[in-house]
Write an enzyme that holds these catalytic residues in place. Structure first.
Site, PDB file in Angstrom:
ATOM      1  N   CYS A   1       0.841  -1.193   0.000  1.00  0.00           N
ATOM      2  CA  CYS A   1       0.000   0.000   0.000  1.00  0.00           C
ATOM      3  C   CYS A   1       0.887   1.258   0.000  1.00  0.00           C
ATOM      4  O   CYS A   1       1.968   1.264   0.600  1.00  0.00           O
ATOM      5  CB  CYS A   1      -0.893   0.014   1.227  1.00  0.00           C
ATOM      6  SG  CYS A   1      -2.138  -1.288   1.230  1.00  0.00           S
TER       7      CYS A   1
ATOM      8  N   CYS B   1       2.295   2.779   3.310  1.00  0.00           N
ATOM      9  CA  CYS B   1       3.046   1.844   4.163  1.00  0.00           C
ATOM     10  C   CYS B   1       4.281   1.278   3.472  1.00  0.00           C
ATOM     11  O   CYS B   1       4.841   0.270   3.912  1.00  0.00           O
ATOM     12  CB  CYS B   1       2.137   0.703   4.605  1.00  0.00           C
ATOM     13  SG  CYS B   1       0.733   1.259   5.572  1.00  0.00           S
TER      14      CYS B   1
ATOM     15  N   CYS C   1       1.435  -8.836   6.801  1.00  0.00           N
ATOM     16  CA  CYS C   1       0.120  -8.228   6.988  1.00  0.00           C
ATOM     17  C   CYS C   1      -0.880  -9.222   7.556  1.00  0.00           C
ATOM     18  O   CYS C   1      -1.991  -8.861   7.916  1.00  0.00           O
ATOM     19  CB  CYS C   1      -0.394  -7.670   5.664  1.00  0.00           C
ATOM     20  SG  CYS C   1      -0.614  -8.928   4.409  1.00  0.00           S
TER      21      CYS C   1
HETATM   22 FE1  SF4 Z   1      -2.466  -1.326   3.504  1.00  0.00          FE
HETATM   23 FE2  SF4 Z   1      -1.947  -2.640   5.789  1.00  0.00          FE
HETATM   24 FE3  SF4 Z   1      -1.059  -0.125   5.380  1.00  0.00          FE
HETATM   25 FE4  SF4 Z   1      -3.649  -0.602   5.795  1.00  0.00          FE
HETATM   26  S1  SF4 Z   1      -1.949  -0.917   7.241  1.00  0.00           S
HETATM   27  S2  SF4 Z   1      -2.794   0.785   4.256  1.00  0.00           S
HETATM   28  S3  SF4 Z   1      -3.897  -2.531   4.644  1.00  0.00           S
HETATM   29  S4  SF4 Z   1      -0.443  -2.019   4.278  1.00  0.00           S
END
Ligand code: SF4
Length: 261
Positions: A209, A212, A237
Site C-alpha cells: 500500500c 506503508c 500483513c
Molecule cells: Fe495497507 Fe496494511 Fe497499510 Fe492498511 S496498514 S494501508 S492494509 S499495508
C-alpha cells in the site's frame, strides 16, 4: 464440488520433497491439472507475482488470478494492471475489495492513517483491508498459488512448495518460487520481457500500500521499506501467517459487529 481428494499433510510433505529442485513450472503444471478450476494465483503485483502470471498464462491462459485492492494502493499498481491486461489478452484477473462498511467503521473510529499510530492499529487495517477479503475469496478454492520465497524474510525461510493452509480452511497452498532467489526472479522477468511494477525503478524493493511502503537504501533487506516506522513487529500483513496479538482482535470484532448483544 471437487472431483478429487484434497491432499493431507503427509502427501503435502511428500510432494514438497518431490518438487524440490524442480523448476516452478513443473509444480504449476501438476497443480493446474489437479485443482483447476478451483485454483487461483494470488498476486500483489510484485516481481514474483508478475513472473508467476507469465508462467501460469503460458501453461493455461484461463488461469484465475486475484489480488486484493485494499483501497490504498499506489496509482502505479493500476498502471501495471493495465499493462498486464494488454500483454496477456483475456487474463482472468479479479480485484477483491474490502467491505465498505467495515472500512467506514474503522476509519470513523480511528481515522484514515491509523496505521502510523501503533502496530495494533496497523494490523487492524491490514486485517480489514486485506486479510478478510482474501479469506472470503479463498473459501471458494481448493488451492492457491503464491509468490512466496524463502529469501524474502526470516518468517518465510522455511516455507515448503506444497503446504496445507490451516489458516484458510485446510486448502492447499503452493509456493512454486520458494527456492528461487530474488535475482533468479528478475532474470526470468527480464528474459521474458514481463511487465513489472514501475516503483522498482524508483528504489522500491517490496511494494504494498502507498502509505506503508517506501524505497529502501542500498544494503537494506528487501522488505525493510514495508511499515518502516515499526520496531520489533512482523513485516507481514497476516495474509501468509496468522498474527494474533490479543490487542486488535477486540477492536476488529466490534468493527465487524460481532460485539452486538
Ligand atoms: Fe495497507 Fe496494511 Fe497499510 Fe492498511 S496498514 S494501508 S492494509 S499495508
Amino acid at each position: 464440488m471437487s472431483t478429487y481428494e484434497l491432499i493431507d499433510e503427509l502427501e503435502a510433505g511428500e510432494l514438497s520433497v518431490a518438487f524440490e529442485g524442480e523448476e516452478p513450472e513443473t509444480l504449476l503444471v501438476w497443480a493446474l491439472d489437479r485443482f483447476a478450476p478451483r485454483i487461483a494465483l494470488s498476486t500483489a503485483f510484485q516481481i514474483d507475482g508478475v513472473a508467476l502470471i507469465d508462467m501460469c498464462y503460458r501453461i493455461d491462459p484461463e488461469i484465475r488470478v486475484f489480488s486484493v485492492d485494499s483501497g490504498r494502493l499506489p496509482q502505479e499498481t493500476f498502471e501495471l494492471i493495465e499493462r498486464l491486461g494488454e500483454r496477456y489478452p483475456g487474463l482472468d484477473l479479479e480485484l477483491l475489495s474490502p467491505s465498505a462498511e467495515h472500512v467506514q467503521r474503522m476509519v470513523g473510529r480511528h481515522g484514515p492513517n491509523l496505521f502510523y499510530r501503533q502496530v495494533e492499529l496497523r494490523l487492524l487495517c491490514c486485517r480489514v483491508r486485506k486479510v478478510l477479503p482474501l479469506t472470503r475469496y479463498l473459501a471458494g478454492l481448493d488451492a492457491w498459488i503464491t509468490g512466496l520465497r524463502r529469501d524474502q524474510w526470516a518468517s518465510r525461510s522455511d516455507i515448503r512448495k506444497v503446504e496445507i493452509d490451516h489458516d484458510h480452511g485446510g486448502i492447499v497452498k503452493l509456493n512454486p518460487l520458494a527456492e528461487w532467489t530474488e535475482e533468479e526472479v528478475w532474470d526470468y522477468v527480464r528474459a521474458n520481457d514481463v511487465p513489472y511494477h514501475p516503483l522498482y525503478d524508483r528504489g522500491y524493493t517490496s511494494i504494498g500500500c502507498a502509505p506503508c511502503t517506501r524505497p529502501t537504501a542500498p544494503g537494506e533487506p528487501a522488505r525493510a521499506g514495508r511499515w518502516w516506522w515499526e520496531e520489533n513487529a512482523p513485516k507481514e500483513c497476516g495474509i501468509h501467517c496468522a498474527i494474533e496479538t490479543g490487542g486488535f482482535e477486540h477492536d476488529l470484532r466490534a468493527l465487524l459487529g460481532e460485539d452486538d448483544g
